[in-house]
Design a protein around this motif. Structure first.
Motif, mmCIF file in Angstrom:
data_model
loop_
_atom_site.group_PDB
_atom_site.id
_atom_site.type_symbol
_atom_site.label_atom_id
_atom_site.label_comp_id
_atom_site.label_asym_id
_atom_site.label_seq_id
_atom_site.Cartn_x
_atom_site.Cartn_y
_atom_site.Cartn_z
ATOM 1 N N UNK A 151 0.834 -1.212 0.000
ATOM 2 C CA UNK A 151 0.000 0.000 0.000
ATOM 3 C C UNK A 151 0.866 1.257 0.000
ATOM 4 N N UNK A 152 2.005 1.217 0.713
ATOM 5 C CA UNK A 152 2.927 2.356 0.717
ATOM 6 C C UNK A 152 3.529 2.562 -0.670
ATOM 7 N N UNK A 195 3.738 5.459 -5.892
ATOM 8 C CA UNK A 195 3.572 5.441 -7.350
ATOM 9 C C UNK A 195 2.656 6.583 -7.790
ATOM 10 N N UNK A 196 1.578 6.775 -7.027
ATOM 11 C CA UNK A 196 0.621 7.842 -7.350
ATOM 12 C C UNK A 196 1.283 9.211 -7.206
ATOM 13 N N UNK A 197 2.098 9.359 -6.151
ATOM 14 C CA UNK A 197 2.804 10.626 -5.948
ATOM 15 C C UNK A 197 3.750 10.926 -7.105
ATOM 16 N N UNK A 233 1.703 12.041 -10.025
ATOM 17 C CA UNK A 233 1.195 13.394 -9.801
ATOM 18 C C UNK A 233 2.302 14.435 -9.965
ATOM 19 N N UNK A 234 3.503 14.076 -9.505
ATOM 20 C CA UNK A 234 4.637 14.991 -9.606
ATOM 21 C C UNK A 234 5.000 15.237 -11.062
ATOM 22 N N UNK A 235 4.910 14.176 -11.881
ATOM 23 C CA UNK A 235 5.210 14.319 -13.300
ATOM 24 C C UNK A 235 4.202 15.240 -13.981
ATOM 25 N N UNK A 236 2.946 15.145 -13.534
ATOM 26 C CA UNK A 236 1.913 15.992 -14.116
ATOM 27 C C UNK A 236 1.976 17.414 -13.570
ATOM 28 N N UNK A 237 2.371 17.530 -12.305
ATOM 29 C CA UNK A 237 2.355 18.828 -11.638
ATOM 30 C C UNK A 237 3.515 19.707 -11.998
ATOM 31 N N UNK A 238 3.554 20.846 -11.335
ATOM 32 C CA UNK A 238 4.589 21.845 -11.588
ATOM 33 C C UNK A 238 5.885 21.463 -10.895
ATOM 34 N N UNK A 239 6.955 21.478 -11.645
ATOM 35 C CA UNK A 239 8.271 21.182 -11.096
ATOM 36 C C UNK A 239 8.851 22.438 -10.444
ATOM 37 N N UNK A 240 9.564 22.260 -9.344
ATOM 38 C CA UNK A 240 10.191 23.398 -8.682
ATOM 39 C C UNK A 240 11.129 24.078 -9.670
ATOM 40 N N UNK A 241 10.910 25.405 -9.856
ATOM 41 C CA UNK A 241 11.683 26.117 -10.866
ATOM 42 C C UNK A 241 13.107 26.370 -10.402
#
Length: 559
Positions: free
Chosen positions: A443-444, A449-451, A454-462
């Protein structure tokens, strides 16, 4: 060995040499393993012996990662100096797994240095400091570049002390995935076995008459730089756009400069035009390119900096980069500053290793090193996509020591397959993940995996946010540049944007003297209104009496 068994061997945490003929999926297996490790929060370093090979792994060169550069030996003082650098400590002390791709081109001396660096940073005398090391490659491909007079036994990584001490398990992949046509696969296998048939030679000779449709522009591969340079110049001359010339800025000890110039892939004089096909020759992840990234020049900004559209669709500016030789205390003894590009209509076979090409025009008539023919031919999926404009007998030869070693690798791989059962390897994998502090609860792992998704889809720290964090620690511009592996000019440029976006933060420690700010403000107000800020115009207006860095810092406070 099948891919599934090889992957299970990797997951067990053992030191592994992953090998096999071209197209057997070595890089695919590595990427599978890297994903597996990241999902379990295991720190993995993905590196390669060359910059271009590193691009296929989304990694960096082992020379850069380990901090060894072009060194052939390390003193204790140099190791201590390296440990003072936070950016090296951050990964050398925390890495659980090190992957080195295209191991055939890594000199045994350099593998020994990597071993010594890891032992020092990890504080552990076990091979490579006790972390798992995965080597990948095929010794039938290009050998390391050695010193004059060196034999194969003086160069190949498998002849190093580090290789012997690490007790690598061999995973020799046998299934073929790249070559779609059996004819090319047959030729490659015959070259590996040192038994090239007349039928295969005839098939290669027939490839001289291959023609491509107008919509296909084959990559041109040559063995020598002067052929590549000649072709690239001819293509550049055909472009009707205006030519821009960039001359490298060099400084320091003449002998060290000669060594530096021979090590750097950037030319001392670079000519570019809009429409030129180019390749980056230095890593700069912050700016979005690595050594081997290819693209097309689409313009130049107000500071005459080339704008390059990469093959993946992104556009980046190719600002001047710096290469240098330092002493034990970090003092620069020689420096070479140049735009990190070279023309790329044609490339040498040395630079194509690791690539898969849809179509290629290859000239092997001047082959001077065993393995060059094999590397060039194995870039293709089938013989129909090859136009061979010439070859000599050496083009079909492989190194004798590599041949003998390959036979032994096949034997050791067969032994490993019998020695380890998949259930046993799966049990060892869990123990290894736990020893690295990774996730084992399903489960962890699913949540992580989901994180990751989500990180790939989300905004990367500039890159600006990262610089701001260092500024919050009151670090100087020079210190930030050293920590990030960037130039002081780049960090100074960040300040302009950061000051606008963070009005409540006190940036006063970065403000130049009042006299400098006053001069820059006057020059800035003389610039045409409505146009982008041009530091070059300001620099020229001030007759070069204020540095670019100070101009950028001052602009943050006067604009």
């Amino acid at each position: 060995m099948l891919q599934e068994k090889a992957l299970a061997l990797l997951k067990s945490g053992k030191n592994v040499f992953l090998t096999g003929s071209a197209g057997t999926g070595k890089t695919y297996i590595l990427n599978q393993y890297i994903t597996y490790l990241k999902e379990r929060k295991i720190t993995v370093a993905t590196t390669a012996s060359t910059g271009i090979a590193a691009t296929h792994m989304n990694g960096m060169t082992i020379h850069s990662w380990a901090g060894i550069g072009v060194k052939e030996h390390l003193t204790n003082n140099q190791l201590a100096s390296m440990k003072d650098k936070k950016y090296l400590r951050d990964h050398l002390e925390k890495t659980n797994v090190l992957i080195i791709d295209e191991i055939s081109m890594l000199h045994k001396t350099q593998l020994n240095l990597v071993n010594r660096v890891l032992q020092y940073f990890q504080g552990n005398e076990k091979p490579f400091g006790g972390i798992q090391v995965v080597l990948c490659g095929d010794f039938f491909q290009l050998p390391p570049i050695g010193n004059p007079g060196e034999r194969s036994s003086d160069k190949f990584a498998f002849m190093s002390e580090a290789w012997v001490e690490a007790n690598f398990n061999i995973a020799y992949l046998t299934e073929q995935y790249r070559q779609e046509g059996g004819e090319l696969n047959q030729i490659l296998n015959e070259i590996r076995a040192c038994q090239i048939s007349q039928q295969s030679k005839a098939a290669l000779m027939a490839a001289e008459h291959t023609s491509f449709s107008e919509d296909i522009e084959p990559t041109k591969l040559y063995t020598h730089n002067y052929d590549v340079d000649s072709i690239n110049k001819a293509h550049l001359d055909k472009l009707k756009s205006r030519k821009k010339t960039f001359t490298a800025e060099t400084k320091g000890n003449e002998k060290l400069l000669m060594t530096l110039k021979n090590s750097v892939l950037a030319n001392e004089e670079l000519e570019l035009k809009i429409g030129a096909k180019v390749m980056f020759v230095k890593n700069n992840n912050e700016k979005g390119y690595v050594n081997g990234s290819m693209g097309t020049v689409i313009g130049f900004n107000e500071e005459n900096i080339p704008s390059v559209k990469l093959y993946d669709g992104r556009t980046v500016y190719a600002h001047q980069e710096s290469w240098g030789v330092q002493d034990e205390k970090g003092k620069v003894l020689a420096s070479f500053n140049q735009i990190p590009l070279r023309l790329a209509w044609a490339i040498t076979i040395h630079k194509c290793q690791g690539m898969t090409l849809d179509a290629a025009e290859i000239d092997l008539s001047k082959t001077f090193e065993k393995g060059q023919g094999y590397v060039g031919l194995s870039r293709l999926k089938k013989l129909d996509n090859l136009k061979l404009v010439g070859f000599n007998e050496m083009a079909l030869e492989v190194d004798n020591l590599a041949f003998k070693a390959d036979l032994r690798f096949q034997e050791l791989s067969a032994q490993a397959e019998l020695q380890y059962t998949t259930p046993e390897l799966e049990k060892e994998a869990i123990v290894f993940i736990k020893s690295c502090g990774g996730l084992t609860n399903p489960s962890d792992i699913d949540r992580n995996k989901k994180k990751i998704k989500e990180k790939k889809k989300g905004k990367k720290e500039s890159t600006y946010e990262i610089t701001l964090e260092y500024m919050r620690q009151a670090m100087s511009i020079k210190e930030i540049a050293e920590e990030r592996g960037m130039t002081t000019g780049t960090i100074a440029g960040h300040l302009i944007r950061l000051k606008k976006e963070n009005p409540d933060f006190n940036f006063s420690q970065y403000k130049p003297k009042k006299s400098i700010c006053d001069k820059v403000e006057i020059a800035y107000k003389m610039q045409p209104k409505g146009e982008p800020i041009s530091t070059k115009n300001i620099y020229d207006a001030l007759e070069g009496k204020v540095t670019y860095d100070d101009i950028k810092l001052a602009l943050a406070f006067v604009v």
